[in-house]
Write a protein that holds these residues in place. Sequence first.
Motif, short mmCIF file in Angstrom:
data_model
loop_
_atom_site.label_atom_id
_atom_site.label_comp_id
_atom_site.label_asym_id
_atom_site.label_seq_id
_atom_site.Cartn_x
_atom_site.Cartn_y
_atom_site.Cartn_z
N LEU A 140 -1.54 36.71 68.39
CA LEU A 140 -1.47 37.97 69.13
C LEU A 140 -2.62 38.10 70.14
O LEU A 140 -2.41 38.56 71.27
N ILE A 141 -3.81 37.70 69.74
CA ILE A 141 -4.95 37.77 70.66
C ILE A 141 -4.75 36.83 71.84
O ILE A 141 -4.94 37.22 73.00
N VAL A 142 -4.34 35.59 71.56
CA VAL A 142 -4.11 34.62 72.64
C VAL A 142 -2.97 35.10 73.54
O VAL A 142 -3.05 35.01 74.77
N GLY A 143 -1.90 35.62 72.94
CA GLY A 143 -0.78 36.13 73.72
C GLY A 143 -1.17 37.31 74.60
O GLY A 143 -0.75 37.40 75.76
N THR A 144 -1.99 38.20 74.07
CA THR A 144 -2.45 39.35 74.85
C THR A 144 -3.31 38.90 76.02
O THR A 144 -3.13 39.39 77.15
N ILE A 145 -4.20 37.96 75.78
CA ILE A 145 -5.03 37.44 76.86
C ILE A 145 -4.16 36.78 77.93
O ILE A 145 -4.36 37.00 79.13
N TYR A 146 -3.16 36.02 77.50
CA TYR A 146 -2.26 35.37 78.45
C TYR A 146 -1.47 36.39 79.27
O TYR A 146 -1.33 36.25 80.48
N ILE A 147 -0.96 37.40 78.62
CA ILE A 147 -0.15 38.42 79.31
C ILE A 147 -0.97 39.12 80.38
O ILE A 147 -0.50 39.33 81.51
N PHE A 148 -2.20 39.49 80.06
CA PHE A 148 -3.01 40.21 81.04
C PHE A 148 -3.64 39.27 82.07
O PHE A 148 -3.83 39.65 83.22
N ALA A 149 -3.96 38.03 81.67
CA ALA A 149 -4.56 37.09 82.63
C ALA A 149 -3.53 36.60 83.65
O ALA A 149 -3.87 36.34 84.80
N SER A 150 -2.28 36.47 83.24
CA SER A 150 -1.25 35.99 84.18
C SER A 150 -0.60 37.15 84.94
O SER A 150 0.34 36.92 85.69
N SER A 151 -1.08 38.34 84.74
CA SER A 151 -0.60 39.55 85.42
C SER A 151 0.87 39.85 85.15
O SER A 151 1.56 40.40 86.00
N LEU A 152 1.36 39.48 83.97
CA LEU A 152 2.70 39.89 83.57
C LEU A 152 2.73 41.41 83.39
O LEU A 152 3.74 42.05 83.68
N ILE A 153 1.64 41.95 82.88
CA ILE A 153 1.45 43.39 82.76
C ILE A 153 0.09 43.70 83.36
O ILE A 153 -0.90 43.02 83.07
N GLN A 154 0.03 44.72 84.18
CA GLN A 154 -1.25 45.11 84.78
C GLN A 154 -2.09 45.84 83.74
O GLN A 154 -1.61 46.76 83.08
N PRO A 155 -3.34 45.42 83.57
CA PRO A 155 -4.20 46.07 82.57
C PRO A 155 -4.52 47.51 82.96
O PRO A 155 -5.00 47.79 84.06
N SER A 156 -4.20 48.41 82.08
CA SER A 156 -4.56 49.82 82.22
C SER A 156 -4.72 50.39 80.83
O SER A 156 -4.41 49.73 79.83
N LYS A 157 -5.17 51.61 80.77
CA LYS A 157 -5.37 52.24 79.47
C LYS A 157 -4.05 52.33 78.70
O LYS A 157 -4.00 52.06 77.51
N ASN A 158 -2.98 52.67 79.38
CA ASN A 158 -1.68 52.84 78.72
C ASN A 158 -1.05 51.51 78.31
O ASN A 158 -0.30 51.46 77.33
#
Length: 97
Positions: free
Chosen positions: A38-56
């Motif tokens: 989950l941690i690696v997947g979350t880092i990948y999702i936000f690093a590859s800009s699949l989802i834009q990092p925001s509070k929500n």
Amino acid sequence: MIDMVIGLSIAAILMAVEYFLSAKLRNPMWGGIIPLILIVGTIYIFASSLIQPSKNSLFPFILLISFMLGDWISGREKYKKNQQRELDKMKAKDIEN
């Protein structure tokens, strides 16, 4: 709404598997597999800009990872208690003989 139900169902299944891996298996690393993925997947999702990092968008990931790590810790504590209980039974049996 259906997306939320599916997401919560998947999270519940993952938490049950996580608790089983950490509470029943001898090696504590087995319980760390799902949180690590989950941690690696979350880092990948936000690093590859699949989802834009925001509070929500970050909050559900942090919440899920913290629940998984909590399950890992509580599962290991249960495993240790069960082992101590078994040792106490063996000691009591030795004392009787």
